[in-house]
Design a protein around this motif. Sequence first.
Motif, PDB file in Angstrom:
ATOM      1  N   GLN A  22       5.316 -12.404   0.349  1.00 41.15           N
ATOM      2  CA  GLN A  22       5.625 -11.341   1.306  1.00 41.15           C
ATOM      3  C   GLN A  22       6.171 -10.107   0.606  1.00 41.15           C
ATOM      4  O   GLN A  22       5.805  -8.977   0.949  1.00 41.15           O
ATOM      5  CB  GLN A  22       6.624 -11.841   2.346  1.00 41.15           C
ATOM      6  N   ARG A  23       7.047 -10.300  -0.368  1.00 42.93           N
ATOM      7  CA  ARG A  23       7.612  -9.154  -1.090  1.00 42.93           C
ATOM      8  C   ARG A  23       6.525  -8.349  -1.784  1.00 42.93           C
ATOM      9  O   ARG A  23       6.587  -7.131  -1.849  1.00 42.93           O
ATOM     10  CB  ARG A  23       8.624  -9.622  -2.146  1.00 42.93           C
ATOM     11  N   TYR A  24       5.535  -9.039  -2.318  1.00 47.04           N
ATOM     12  CA  TYR A  24       4.508  -8.371  -3.123  1.00 47.04           C
ATOM     13  C   TYR A  24       3.129  -8.473  -2.471  1.00 47.04           C
ATOM     14  O   TYR A  24       2.108  -8.502  -3.157  1.00 47.04           O
ATOM     15  CB  TYR A  24       4.464  -8.988  -4.521  1.00 47.04           C
ATOM     16  N   ALA A  25       3.109  -8.508  -1.142  1.00 44.58           N
ATOM     17  CA  ALA A  25       1.835  -8.664  -0.433  1.00 44.58           C
ATOM     18  C   ALA A  25       0.857  -7.555  -0.782  1.00 44.58           C
ATOM     19  O   ALA A  25      -0.345  -7.802  -0.966  1.00 44.58           O
ATOM     20  CB  ALA A  25       2.085  -8.700   1.075  1.00 44.58           C
ATOM     21  N   ALA A  26       1.332  -6.318  -0.871  1.00 48.65           N
ATOM     22  CA  ALA A  26       0.441  -5.191  -1.183  1.00 48.65           C
ATOM     23  C   ALA A  26      -0.147  -5.334  -2.583  1.00 48.65           C
ATOM     24  O   ALA A  26      -1.337  -5.053  -2.797  1.00 48.65           O
ATOM     25  CB  ALA A  26       1.196  -3.873  -1.055  1.00 48.65           C
ATOM     26  N   GLU A  27       0.660  -5.787  -3.542  1.00 50.34           N
ATOM     27  CA  GLU A  27       0.153  -5.987  -4.902  1.00 50.34           C
ATOM     28  C   GLU A  27      -0.915  -7.077  -4.933  1.00 50.34           C
ATOM     29  O   GLU A  27      -1.946  -6.931  -5.608  1.00 50.34           O
ATOM     30  CB  GLU A  27       1.300  -6.360  -5.844  1.00 50.34           C
ATOM     31  N   LEU A  28      -0.670  -8.161  -4.228  1.00 49.74           N
ATOM     32  CA  LEU A  28      -1.633  -9.260  -4.223  1.00 49.74           C
ATOM     33  C   LEU A  28      -2.950  -8.830  -3.606  1.00 49.74           C
ATOM     34  O   LEU A  28      -4.028  -9.180  -4.104  1.00 49.74           O
ATOM     35  CB  LEU A  28      -1.050 -10.462  -3.471  1.00 49.74           C
ATOM     36  N   GLU A  29      -2.886  -8.051  -2.535  1.00 48.93           N
ATOM     37  CA  GLU A  29      -4.104  -7.549  -1.910  1.00 48.93           C
ATOM     38  C   GLU A  29      -4.842  -6.590  -2.847  1.00 48.93           C
ATOM     39  O   GLU A  29      -6.065  -6.644  -2.972  1.00 48.93           O
ATOM     40  CB  GLU A  29      -3.758  -6.838  -0.601  1.00 48.93           C
ATOM     41  N   PHE A  30      -4.080  -5.744  -3.517  1.00 52.17           N
ATOM     42  CA  PHE A  30      -4.689  -4.795  -4.455  1.00 52.17           C
ATOM     43  C   PHE A  30      -5.367  -5.532  -5.609  1.00 52.17           C
ATOM     44  O   PHE A  30      -6.501  -5.224  -5.979  1.00 52.17           O
ATOM     45  CB  PHE A  30      -3.618  -3.847  -4.996  1.00 52.17           C
ATOM     46  N   LEU A  31      -4.690  -6.520  -6.192  1.00 47.78           N
ATOM     47  CA  LEU A  31      -5.245  -7.238  -7.341  1.00 47.78           C
ATOM     48  C   LEU A  31      -6.479  -8.050  -6.959  1.00 47.78           C
ATOM     49  O   LEU A  31      -7.382  -8.231  -7.774  1.00 47.78           O
ATOM     50  CB  LEU A  31      -4.184  -8.146  -7.959  1.00 47.78           C
ATOM     51  N   ALA A  32      -6.545  -8.528  -5.726  1.00 49.96           N
ATOM     52  CA  ALA A  32      -7.743  -9.238  -5.271  1.00 49.96           C
ATOM     53  C   ALA A  32      -8.949  -8.301  -5.255  1.00 49.96           C
ATOM     54  O   ALA A  32     -10.078  -8.715  -5.545  1.00 49.96           O
ATOM     55  CB  ALA A  32      -7.507  -9.821  -3.881  1.00 49.96           C
TER      56      ALA A  32
END
Length: 373
Positions: free
Chosen positions: A12-22
């Motif tokens: 949850q803290r890094y949801a935007a990063e995980l979506e970006f890296l995908a």
Amino acid sequence: MTEQPQVMPAEQRYAAELEFLAAYDDGPRPPGWRLTPSAVVTFVIGGQTLELPKPHPVAPQTMEIATKFVGDRSLVERAVVTLAGDRGLLLVGEPGTAKSMLSELLSAAVSGSSALTVQGTAGTTEEHLRYGWNYGLLLAKGPTEEALVPSPVLTAMRRGAVVRIEEVTRCLPEVQDALVSLLSDRRMSVPELGLNISSTEGFTVIATANLRDRGVSEMSAALKRRFNFETVPPIGDLESEVDLVRRQAGAALARHGRDFQVDDLVLRALVTAFRDLRSGQAVEGWQVERPATVMSTAEAVGVATSMGLQRSYLGVEDETTLLPGYLLGTVHKDDPEDRGRLLAYWDTAVRRRAEADARPWRRLHELRHVLEA
């Protein structure tokens, strides 16, 4: 009652990063993985700004990937390769070296969730690794799928996800033995329902163990063979540790709606003292008697956070006056003799730095009486 600030899980803290890296790396992924192995390493290490090779309908064009784990990149790469090869990963090290944080980050990046966790204690039972029952339903309807309460391990097997076993050496031997069969067969039988559940591709285990807990419940040779071991050492570089303590203490203050305003020189002195006492040697090379307490980075973050809170809530003007008391509170946990060891540290390393008129060490040396109270 005041609502306590919540610490969100990594996904949850890094949801935007995980979506970006995908979107950033659309290369081949091991079965069940949300990101490529390369993207998992990038997520964990961070510290760089990336740009998408082509526009994406949802993700931004560029994103800064935050620094999260401060350590050897090759360690993270080996851990990721272990998980990609369906081997169990065991992270070992002294308490407070970010084993659990690394486990959480890897789980969030690989399977999108770090919540499937078993906390190992002397009270952990086989049910925590296998399954239990809703006894109200069990009495009313007998053994049914509806009455079955799956463990985090069983849930991970069904989803093809990562399950985390924290402090595995604190589990009793019979519980560890149950983990051996799960890692070997990758199946779990539920004889009450006539089921034999096979794991979905992507299922794997990350366990952690403190080196100081080796004598609690020593792992059997059979269980050790089912894991690849990675030792997570303390942070080697002073500047990196100071930066990490500042960031994590700042994040803790932010959850209280407060800014982290501890003086940089005081923060540096705090981390330096922790490193000196942890290693038994001052940065200048002077020998220091080590206390029995583990002077971990996590403890340093806790002290820095407390100092920041005290300044914020109580209006302390000079945080230097707080440092001796908080250091004593950290050191004086396991062995009454550690007060004497801290006083000896004050009479050697702190005194020498004070004689060199180094700030804030001169003021710290003047505060020696706080340790004698």
